[in-house]
Design a protein around this motif. Structure first.
Motif, PDB file in Angstrom:
ATOM      1  N   ASP A  81      -7.532  41.851  16.511  1.00  0.00           N
ATOM      2  CA  ASP A  81      -7.670  41.268  15.180  1.00  0.00           C
ATOM      3  C   ASP A  81      -8.908  41.752  14.446  1.00  0.00           C
ATOM      4  OD1 ASP A  81      -9.228  39.902  17.069  1.00  0.00           O
ATOM      5  OD2 ASP A  81      -9.289  38.095  15.842  1.00  0.00           O
ATOM      6  N   CYS A  82      -9.841  42.375  15.153  1.00  0.00           N
ATOM      7  CA  CYS A  82     -11.058  42.901  14.525  1.00  0.00           C
ATOM      8  C   CYS A  82     -11.057  44.427  14.464  1.00  0.00           C
ATOM      9  CB  CYS A  82     -12.294  42.413  15.270  1.00  0.00           C
ATOM     10  SG  CYS A  82     -12.642  40.645  15.015  1.00  0.00           S
ATOM     11  N   GLY A  83      -9.912  45.030  14.748  1.00  0.00           N
ATOM     12  CA  GLY A  83      -9.809  46.471  14.605  1.00  0.00           C
ATOM     13  C   GLY A  83     -10.472  47.269  15.704  1.00  0.00           C
ATOM     14  N   ASP A  84     -10.764  46.643  16.861  1.00  0.00           N
ATOM     15  CA  ASP A  84     -11.291  47.413  17.992  1.00  0.00           C
ATOM     16  C   ASP A  84     -10.288  48.484  18.396  1.00  0.00           C
ATOM     17  OD1 ASP A  84     -13.454  45.749  17.971  1.00  0.00           O
ATOM     18  OD2 ASP A  84     -12.953  44.688  19.816  1.00  0.00           O
ATOM     19  N   VAL A  85     -10.786  49.563  18.972  1.00  0.00           N
ATOM     20  CA  VAL A  85      -9.916  50.657  19.388  1.00  0.00           C
ATOM     21  C   VAL A  85     -10.002  50.869  20.886  1.00  0.00           C
ATOM     22  CG1 VAL A  85     -10.077  51.844  17.174  1.00  0.00           C
ATOM     23  CG2 VAL A  85     -11.714  52.399  18.987  1.00  0.00           C
ATOM     24  N   VAL A  86      -8.982  51.533  21.417  1.00  0.00           N
ATOM     25  CA  VAL A  86      -8.996  51.987  22.801  1.00  0.00           C
ATOM     26  C   VAL A  86      -9.419  53.447  22.789  1.00  0.00           C
ATOM     27  CG1 VAL A  86      -7.651  52.385  24.889  1.00  0.00           C
ATOM     28  CG2 VAL A  86      -7.151  50.415  23.440  1.00  0.00           C
ATOM     29  N   LYS A  87     -10.473  53.749  23.492  1.00  0.00           N
ATOM     30  CA  LYS A  87     -10.922  55.123  23.630  1.00  0.00           C
ATOM     31  C   LYS A  87     -10.283  55.701  24.891  1.00  0.00           C
ATOM     32  CE  LYS A  87     -14.180  55.956  20.409  1.00  0.00           C
ATOM     33  NZ  LYS A  87     -14.275  57.177  19.578  1.00  0.00           N
ATOM     34  N   VAL A 118      -4.648  56.994  33.121  1.00  0.00           N
ATOM     35  CA  VAL A 118      -5.600  57.568  32.173  1.00  0.00           C
ATOM     36  C   VAL A 118      -6.877  56.734  32.273  1.00  0.00           C
ATOM     37  CG1 VAL A 118      -3.751  58.290  30.622  1.00  0.00           C
ATOM     38  CG2 VAL A 118      -4.933  56.127  30.202  1.00  0.00           C
ATOM     39  N   LEU A 119      -7.973  57.317  31.831  1.00  0.00           N
ATOM     40  CA  LEU A 119      -9.229  56.585  31.753  1.00  0.00           C
ATOM     41  C   LEU A 119      -9.390  56.082  30.328  1.00  0.00           C
ATOM     42  CD1 LEU A 119     -11.588  58.933  33.809  1.00  0.00           C
ATOM     43  CD2 LEU A 119     -10.468  56.828  34.572  1.00  0.00           C
ATOM     44  N   ALA A 120      -9.713  54.806  30.191  1.00  0.00           N
ATOM     45  CA  ALA A 120      -9.807  54.227  28.851  1.00  0.00           C
ATOM     46  C   ALA A 120     -10.854  53.120  28.824  1.00  0.00           C
ATOM     47  CB  ALA A 120      -8.452  53.676  28.414  1.00  0.00           C
ATOM     48  N   PHE A 121     -11.392  52.904  27.626  1.00  0.00           N
ATOM     49  CA  PHE A 121     -12.322  51.792  27.420  1.00  0.00           C
ATOM     50  C   PHE A 121     -12.202  51.344  25.967  1.00  0.00           C
ATOM     51  CE2 PHE A 121     -14.573  55.727  26.587  1.00  0.00           C
ATOM     52  CZ  PHE A 121     -15.311  55.498  25.433  1.00  0.00           C
ATOM     53  N   ALA A 122     -12.646  50.136  25.700  1.00  0.00           N
ATOM     54  CA  ALA A 122     -12.552  49.576  24.353  1.00  0.00           C
ATOM     55  C   ALA A 122     -13.866  49.754  23.616  1.00  0.00           C
ATOM     56  CB  ALA A 122     -12.189  48.101  24.410  1.00  0.00           C
ATOM     57  N   LYS A 123     -13.764  49.874  22.293  1.00  0.00           N
ATOM     58  CA  LYS A 123     -14.968  50.014  21.479  1.00  0.00           C
ATOM     59  C   LYS A 123     -14.722  49.376  20.114  1.00  0.00           C
ATOM     60  CE  LYS A 123     -18.367  53.330  19.766  1.00  0.00           C
ATOM     61  NZ  LYS A 123     -18.774  54.765  19.695  1.00  0.00           N
ATOM     62  N   GLY A 124     -15.723  48.667  19.624  1.00  0.00           N
ATOM     63  CA  GLY A 124     -15.617  48.072  18.297  1.00  0.00           C
ATOM     64  C   GLY A 124     -16.751  47.111  18.026  1.00  0.00           C
ATOM     65  N   LYS A 125     -17.220  47.105  16.777  1.00  0.00           N
ATOM     66  CA  LYS A 125     -18.312  46.216  16.392  1.00  0.00           C
ATOM     67  C   LYS A 125     -18.014  45.440  15.110  1.00  0.00           C
ATOM     68  CE  LYS A 125     -21.966  49.122  18.409  1.00  0.00           C
ATOM     69  NZ  LYS A 125     -23.228  49.850  18.136  1.00  0.00           N
ATOM     70  N   LYS A 126     -16.820  45.629  14.552  1.00  0.00           N
ATOM     71  CA  LYS A 126     -16.531  44.997  13.271  1.00  0.00           C
ATOM     72  C   LYS A 126     -16.329  43.491  13.423  1.00  0.00           C
ATOM     73  CE  LYS A 126     -14.400  49.102  11.221  1.00  0.00           C
ATOM     74  NZ  LYS A 126     -13.153  49.664  10.629  1.00  0.00           N
TER      75      LYS A 126
END
Length: 271
Positions: A68-74, A120-128
């Motif tokens: 809901d805050c637009g975080d992405v999966v890297k 796959v290797l993945a992590f989340a990122k987001g600060k909005k």
């Protein structure tokens, strides 16, 4: 705080693949850059990959990703920098990434090559964060093409919050064949009703019943969001950087300044 994760990522096993758009024809022989090719000649495939959360975690949100805050999966792409993808859905123990497969695309090609059972290797990122102001009564989401993979989940999240009186999703694409998730959209309309949720589909290269023909513009936004008050209205545009910038400029010209009306904002740096 926003989502956190190691830039090296955590292993996520692919559980299943779902195809939404099969894709038709092929780009011209020898075409290296599809943006300079005659893209009228083909429709690109769209797929959803469902991954298991690392370490069989059942916690929500998956990977700590706040949809809901637009975080992405890297996603860590071998031999390339991590690539950002929207998490299109999350359930206990698993999450989805929905993407378009581009000819010769290094990142989409990598995801396309992953087989069920592989990781796959993945992590989340987001600060909005959500731009609340004096409160939110109306939310407009403008999605360009495959940007619907972020736009629809955020529109749904706003509906589930129950704060907004009305959510209006505008989806612009080339042709109806480029569109998908019709059943999910219809289900949301049935659940929330036309008074709460509005859907406007716009096609730039095809006439079709139930869809507008053309491109988004300032006058269209004035019409679609007539009567909305800037102080309590919030907007999100999802697409390429250029598309989003143009959409926000059009919204501003229609009376909705970005600094006041953006749904999601980044925190100001102190000092």
């Amino acid at each position: 705080m926003g989502a956190a994760g190691s830039r090296k990522g955590e292993p996520c096993v692919l559980l299943r693949k779902t195809t939404h758009v099969e894709g038709s024809l092929k780009p011209p022989t020898g075409a290296q850059d599809i943006s300079n090719s005659n893209s009228n000649l083909w429709t690109l495939p769209v797929r959803t990959l469902t991954f298991a959360c690392p370490n069989q975690s059942q916690e929500m949100p998956s990977l700590g990703c706040r949809i809901d805050c637009g975080d992405v999966v890297k996603v860590v792409i071998p031999g390339h920098k991590p690539k950002s993808y929207s998490m299109s859905a999350a359930r206990p123990g698993e999450f989805d990434i929905t993407f378009k497969v581009y000819p010769g695309g290094r990142c989409s090609g990598y995801l396309e090559s992953v087989k069920v059972g592989e990781s796959v290797l993945a992590f989340a990122k987001g600060k909005k964060k959500r731009n609340l102001g004096v409160g939110i009564t109306h939310v407009g989401v403008v999605a360009f093409g495959v940007g619907i993979t972020e736009g629809l989940p955020i529109a749904e999240a706003e509906l589930l919050r129950g704060e907004a009186e009305r959510v209006h999703l505008v989806w612009a694409a080339r042709t109806h064949e480029d569109m998908f998730w019709h059943e999910q959209i219809d289900a949301l309309l049935r659940e929330h009703g036309p008074a709460k949720l509005a859907i406007t589909r716009i096609l730039s290269r095809e006439d079709r019943e139930g869809c507008l023909r053309g491109r988004v513009n300032t006058e269209l936004f004035r019409e679609l969001f007539h009567g909305w008050v800037p102080q309590t209205s919030r907007f999100l545009a999802v697409g390429t950087k250029q598309m989003m910038r143009q959409a926000y400029d059009m919204l501003e010209a229609a009376g909705f300044p970005f600094t006041q009306c953006a749904l999601l904002t980044k925190p100001h740096k102190s000092g």
